[in-house]
Motif scaffolding. Structure first.
Motif, PDB file in Angstrom:
ATOM      1  N   UNK A  47       0.180  12.321  -0.624  1.00  0.00           N
ATOM      2  CA  UNK A  47      -0.715  13.283   0.022  1.00  0.00           C
ATOM      3  C   UNK A  47      -2.094  13.324  -0.622  1.00  0.00           C
ATOM      4  N   UNK A  48      -2.183  12.971  -1.903  1.00  0.00           N
ATOM      5  CA  UNK A  48      -3.489  12.986  -2.586  1.00  0.00           C
ATOM      6  C   UNK A  48      -3.754  11.696  -3.343  1.00  0.00           C
ATOM      7  N   UNK A  49      -3.092  10.603  -2.929  1.00  0.00           N
ATOM      8  CA  UNK A  49      -3.294   9.361  -3.678  1.00  0.00           C
ATOM      9  C   UNK A  49      -3.010   8.150  -2.800  1.00  0.00           C
ATOM     10  N   UNK A  50      -3.820   7.082  -3.014  1.00  0.00           N
ATOM     11  CA  UNK A  50      -3.597   5.802  -2.356  1.00  0.00           C
ATOM     12  C   UNK A  50      -3.593   4.716  -3.438  1.00  0.00           C
ATOM     13  N   UNK A  51      -2.561   3.865  -3.405  1.00  0.00           N
ATOM     14  CA  UNK A  51      -2.453   2.770  -4.367  1.00  0.00           C
ATOM     15  C   UNK A  51      -2.295   1.459  -3.601  1.00  0.00           C
ATOM     16  N   UNK A  52      -3.093   0.458  -3.970  1.00  0.00           N
ATOM     17  CA  UNK A  52      -3.033  -0.860  -3.335  1.00  0.00           C
ATOM     18  C   UNK A  52      -2.642  -1.894  -4.390  1.00  0.00           C
ATOM     19  N   UNK A  53      -1.586  -2.659  -4.096  1.00  0.00           N
ATOM     20  CA  UNK A  53      -1.126  -3.720  -4.997  1.00  0.00           C
ATOM     21  C   UNK A  53      -1.097  -5.044  -4.251  1.00  0.00           C
ATOM     22  N   UNK A  54      -1.339  -6.109  -4.987  1.00  0.00           N
ATOM     23  CA  UNK A  54      -1.228  -7.457  -4.404  1.00  0.00           C
ATOM     24  C   UNK A  54      -0.474  -8.338  -5.397  1.00  0.00           C
ATOM     25  N   UNK A  55       0.605  -8.927  -4.913  1.00  0.00           N
ATOM     26  CA  UNK A  55       1.454  -9.742  -5.774  1.00  0.00           C
ATOM     27  C   UNK A  55       1.888  -8.945  -7.001  1.00  0.00           C
ATOM     28  N   UNK A  56       2.209  -7.662  -6.761  1.00  0.00           N
ATOM     29  CA  UNK A  56       2.706  -6.728  -7.788  1.00  0.00           C
ATOM     30  C   UNK A  56       1.653  -6.367  -8.838  1.00  0.00           C
ATOM     31  N   UNK A  57       0.374  -6.692  -8.556  1.00  0.00           N
ATOM     32  CA  UNK A  57      -0.712  -6.327  -9.454  1.00  0.00           C
ATOM     33  C   UNK A  57      -1.558  -5.232  -8.781  1.00  0.00           C
ATOM     34  N   UNK A  58      -1.799  -4.162  -9.498  1.00  0.00           N
ATOM     35  CA  UNK A  58      -2.569  -3.061  -8.916  1.00  0.00           C
ATOM     36  C   UNK A  58      -4.027  -3.445  -8.743  1.00  0.00           C
TER      37      UNK A  58
ATOM     38  N   UNK B 136       0.857  -1.189   0.000  1.00  0.00           N
ATOM     39  CA  UNK B 136       0.000   0.000   0.000  1.00  0.00           C
ATOM     40  C   UNK B 136       0.888   1.232   0.000  1.00  0.00           C
ATOM     41  N   UNK B 137       0.690   2.086  -0.974  1.00  0.00           N
ATOM     42  CA  UNK B 137       1.498   3.308  -1.112  1.00  0.00           C
ATOM     43  C   UNK B 137       0.636   4.524  -0.805  1.00  0.00           C
ATOM     44  N   UNK B 138       1.167   5.426  -0.001  1.00  0.00           N
ATOM     45  CA  UNK B 138       0.455   6.635   0.385  1.00  0.00           C
ATOM     46  C   UNK B 138       1.168   7.866  -0.141  1.00  0.00           C
TER      47      UNK B 138
END
Length: 396
Positions: free
Chosen positions: A295-306, A291-293
């Motif tokens: 200031x204006x965005x959140x990205x969730x990846x699992x097994x390198x897949x978004x 999980x990448x944070x």
């Protein structure tokens, strides 16, 4: 308006107060103030390529077919000089009349049941809602006006309105997803469904109601008027409450009171200080979660897949963001930067993909042949329709 001042107002003074705020008032036996003048270029002729030689006021068309660009049309200024008020409903009416699709009888019956208590139609004469009668009315063209933003002192008393086929749903016209997305940006949650091609124009309500320009660039969701719309609609509702003695308030903010807002691939809730995002995923291996944070965005990846990428409506404090695994869910908590406010949506750019908050079936625009005022859905999802003596007030 002070309550004491309101009580002392005459009927005429109340009507004048409402007109200044974008309310159209029609008295019994009073003809439409917007009858189309003869000898002007029609909207159908314009779309077919005919040019208008006189001065004009721009408005736009949003085709339901997303492969077609949003384009500008022109309202002949001679129409606005001939009659006071909003001239666009009568000007675009022939466009909807030219669509010869017939009313679906089954849908007509379903919509009738929604509008009458308990779905009991026994007290309603069949002739009043017959398919033949509705087809006859549709053949003449029927325009519904939907307010995207109401006139207010903060916007120079300039309102923005959609004009659509009043029976678009009953004709089984396709969804207009771009129109729905614009309504969502303006603070309508859940955003209503619109059907068929949609026209959009701007109306100034003070000192008199008149059409003014609205250009194709104004449909960009970063447009200033659209970003102000949510707050201005709420302020408008509060003012109308005062003059009509209503107590309607803005519904609970989306994602609150235990109601998760369900988006594609995730759901979310909020309070004034935090947002919580839940991403469902079976058989989770925590070591594969990233999980990448920002200031204006959140990205969730699992097994390198978004799995999820969210451009946030407002800022978050990255140092106050965490995530954990709860059963078959990835649960993300983000502290709002500054805090103290509710977000009207989670994403920076509103989409029409909101699928789980409220009953979307209750927010179909262009489906209601029984309510003959301009909009069956106000900013608060409640129609405000009051009677002042013999005058009926139609809230644009």
């Amino acid at each position: 308006m002070d309550p004491a001042e309101e009580k002392s107002m005459t009927l005429e003074e109340r009507e004048d107060w409402l007109r200044e705020r974008g309310v159209t008032i029609e008295h019994p036996n009073q003809g439409s103030a917007n009858e189309t003048a003869n000898g002007v270029t029609s909207v159908i002729e314009q779309i077919s390529g005919v040019k208008i030689s006189e001065d004009t006021i721009p408005f736009v068309c949003i085709p339901q077919d997303e492969s077609k660009q949003i384009f500008e049309l022109q309202l002949p200024i001679s129409l606005t000089k001939a009659k006071a008020g909003d001239c666009l409903p009568d000007y675009v009416k022939p466009y909807f009349a030219a669509d010869h699709k017939t009313i679906d009888a089954t849908l007509l019956k379903e919509q009738a049941k929604k509008q009458f208590a308990g779905g009991d139609l026994s007290g309603l004469a069949d002739t009043n809602i017959s398919t033949a009668a509705m087809n006859a009315a549709a053949a003449k063209g029927s325009v519904e006006t939907f307010p995207l933003v109401h006139p207010a002192d903060t916007n120079g008393f300039e309102g923005v309105y959609m004009y659509l086929d009043e029976v678009g749903l009953l004709k089984k016209l396709p969804n207009n997803n771009r129109a729905t997305a614009i309504a969502a940006t303006c603070g309508f949650h859940p955003p209503p469904n619109f059907y068929g091609d949609i026209f959009v124009g701007r109306v100034k309500s003070k000192p008199v109601i008149q059409n003014i320009g609205f250009e194709a660039k104004d449909t960009d969701r970063g447009a200033e008027w659209m970003q102000r719309a949510t707050a201005e609609n709420l302020a408008w509702q509060q003012e109308v409450n005062k003059v009509t003695n209503r107590k309607e308030t803005q519904p609970a903010a989306i994602g609150t009171e235990g109601n998760a807002a369900v988006e594609v691939n995730f759901s979310w809730t909020q309070d004034e200080e935090e947002i919580e995002i839940t991403v469902p995923l079976s058989d989770i291996d925590k070591s594969m979660v990233q999980v990448s944070f920002l200031s204006r965005k959140v990205v969730v990846e699992y097994n390198k897949q978004e799995l999820v990428s969210i451009d946030l409506y407002s800022g978050v404090d990255v140092d106050g963001c965490t995530w954990t695994i709860d059963g078959s869910n990835i649960v993300i908590t983000c502290e709002k930067a500054g805090g103290g406010s509710m977000w009207p949506r989670i994403q920076l750019v509103a989409t029409h993909r909101l699928i789980g908050y409220g009953s979307q079936a209750d927010h179909d625009i262009g489906s209601n042949p029984f309510l003959h005022f301009n909009s069956p859905l106000t900013f608060t999802n409640v129609v405000v329709l009051e009677e002042l003596a013999d005058a009926s007030i139609v809230l644009l």
